[in-house]
Design a protein around this motif. Structure first.
Motif, short mmCIF file in Angstrom:
data_model
loop_
_atom_site.label_atom_id
_atom_site.label_comp_id
_atom_site.label_asym_id
_atom_site.label_seq_id
_atom_site.Cartn_x
_atom_site.Cartn_y
_atom_site.Cartn_z
N PRO A 230 63.47 2.25 -57.97
CA PRO A 230 63.37 0.79 -57.91
C PRO A 230 61.96 0.25 -58.14
CG PRO A 230 63.29 1.65 -55.71
CD PRO A 230 63.48 2.84 -56.63
N TYR B 47 67.51 -1.27 -58.64
CA TYR B 47 68.29 -0.06 -58.92
C TYR B 47 69.28 -0.31 -60.06
CZ TYR B 47 66.68 2.52 -54.82
OH TYR B 47 65.91 3.20 -53.91
N ARG C 225 59.41 -2.63 -52.04
CA ARG C 225 59.94 -3.75 -51.25
C ARG C 225 58.86 -4.76 -50.87
NH1 ARG C 225 65.19 -3.22 -49.33
NH2 ARG C 225 66.08 -1.16 -49.66
N ALA D 71 63.34 -4.89 -55.27
CA ALA D 71 64.18 -3.85 -54.67
C ALA D 71 65.06 -4.53 -53.61
CB ALA D 71 63.31 -2.78 -54.03
N PRO D 72 66.31 -4.19 -53.47
CA PRO D 72 67.04 -3.10 -54.08
C PRO D 72 67.75 -3.47 -55.39
CG PRO D 72 68.37 -4.01 -52.34
CD PRO D 72 67.07 -4.78 -52.36
#
Length: 157
Positions: free
Chosen positions: A146, A120, A81, A116-117
């Motif tokens: 991720p 995914y 992140r 991220a996210p």
């Protein structure tokens, strides 16, 4: 290693690079029998090689880590992140030069990893994977993580 195009996979360990050392990450991975090729703290420039590049690393799923003449796994101390390319990248030139000496081309066939996210849901296609080069773990066939997040690939290669 099964042969094929050489490649590198960039991963993050989801830890604060100001609080965790490359040595402590290596010790933890060694205890878990989950060795990677390189562990790198981009803020301090610490680099630890755990295993020879001619052996398969142990963080990728299934046997995907055995594909390619080399399939280097570079574990970056950081979080998906918080893209590690937003900070200092001390030592990145020597890592990329070392990878290039093993035949890993300075290209990202799957493009930049998604942040991220969203990562995914990234494309994890075999077509790009077969070309070799650099990949985020989120772009590896069979992966569900991720990392490394939305990194700036131009700052790496």
């Amino acid at each position: 290693m099964k042969g094929g195009a050489p490649r590198t996979v960039w991963l993050t360990n989801e830890a604060d690079p100001r609080a965790v050392s490359a040595r402590s990450v290596a010790q933890t991975l060694d205890r878990q029998n989950r060795a990677v090729h390189l562990i790198w703290n981009p803020g301090f420039g610490d680099i630890i090689q755990m295993i020879p590049i001619t052996r398969a690393g142990r963080l990728l799923v299934d046997e995907v880590g055995t594909e390619g003449r080399v399939c280097a796994q570079v574990l970056v101390i950081g979080r998906a992140r918080e893209p590690f390319t937003d900070g200092p990248l001390i030592g990145v030139e020597s890592i990329v030069a070392w990878l290039e000496s093993w035949g890993v081309c300075r290209r990202w066939p799957a493009g930049p990893p998604l942040p991220a996210p969203q990562s995914y849901d990234a494309d994890r296609g075999r077509r790009q994977w077969a070309r070799g080069g650099h990949f985020g773990c989120s772009q590896v066939p069979g992966s569900s993580t991720p990392d490394p997040g939305g990194i700036d690939i131009r700052r790496i290669t």
